[in-house]
Enzyme design. Structure first.
Site, mmCIF file in Angstrom:
data_model
loop_
_atom_site.group_PDB
_atom_site.id
_atom_site.type_symbol
_atom_site.label_atom_id
_atom_site.label_comp_id
_atom_site.label_asym_id
_atom_site.label_seq_id
_atom_site.Cartn_x
_atom_site.Cartn_y
_atom_site.Cartn_z
ATOM 1 N N LYS A 1 0.829 -1.210 0.000
ATOM 2 C CA LYS A 1 0.000 0.000 0.000
ATOM 3 C C LYS A 1 0.864 1.261 0.000
ATOM 4 C CE LYS A 1 -1.580 1.943 3.684
ATOM 5 N NZ LYS A 1 -2.244 2.217 4.962
ATOM 6 N N ASP B 1 -6.094 1.450 0.409
ATOM 7 C CA ASP B 1 -6.117 1.504 1.868
ATOM 8 C C ASP B 1 -7.550 1.240 2.326
ATOM 9 O OD1 ASP B 1 -7.517 3.740 1.258
ATOM 10 O OD2 ASP B 1 -6.189 5.148 2.263
#
Ligand code: SF4
Length: 205
Positions: free
Chosen positions: A118, A135
């Site tokens: 991420k 996210d």
């Protein structure tokens, strides 16, 4: 669904409502985006914002962070979850980055301590490279709208890569985050004020 128009509507409302991500994104350097993302893991946006503000008002460059003691970093970032672990990671990252060119590939970024998929994708998208960072906001909203039907952020990333044309990838994270901070909130989303309510399938998760 017209994805460009969807993103534009989400971005417009998030900007009108001063989503925190737009305020920070406008003034941060790539290394600061990287560190801010490390800070944000398992932490609410407001708490991350406090730590970002404190850390970067003390440190004017990556070298300053590299020179700090871990305890000093801990003190500045203690509003975030797992701040002791994160302070050690941030110091290690700062020491590495103060000695070399800023990494610009997924492989280089994920070799840094504590930097996962991420975080690497957020930094790459910020650098204007094709990447979709998933996210909690991106995962939640993509499922609510009905763009994907997935259980994990990894699977969401895989599906969004198929759905969005490459030239829109870099916008997905910050637009979804801004929208998630202001309208499609984790709890009690503001559906009556939502500009994309007509296409949303309202699968609330
Ligand atoms: S209608 Fe509600 S659930 Fe759907 S995107 Fe808008 S705020 Fe989120």
């Amino acid at each position: 669904m017209d994805l460009q128009s969807l993103l534009e509507k989400m971005e417009r409302v998030a900007k009108e409502r001063n989503a925190p991500i737009f305020l920070h994104k406008a003034k941060l350097e790539p290394y600061q985006i990287l560190i801010a993302t490390v800070l944000s893991s398992r932490t609410r946006d407001e708490q991350t914002a406090k730590a970002v503000e404190k850390l970067f008002s003390r440190a004017k460059g990556i070298e300053d962070i590299a020179k700090m003691k871990v305890e000093e970093i801990e003190e500045l970032i203690k509003s975030v979850g797992f701040y002791r672990v994160k302070a050690r990671r941030i110091k290690e990252i700062a020491e590495i980055l103060s000695r070399r060119k800023f990494p610009e590939t997924f492989e280089e970024l994920t070799q840094l301590p504590g930097v996962g998929r991420k975080t690497a994708n957020i930094v790459l998208a910020y650098l204007g490279k094709p990447a979709i960072a998933v996210d909690t906001h991106v995962h939640r909203i993509s499922n609510r709208i009905g763009l994907v039907k997935t259980k994990t952020p990894e699977k969401t990333e895989e599906e969004l890569r198929k759905i969005f044309p490459t030239e829109l990838w870099e916008k997905v994270n910050y637009v979804f985050v801004g929208f998630g901070q202001t309208v499609c909130l984790p709890r009690n989303p503001k559906c009556s004020e939502c500009p994309i309510g007509d296409v949303c399938q309202k699968n609330i998760i």
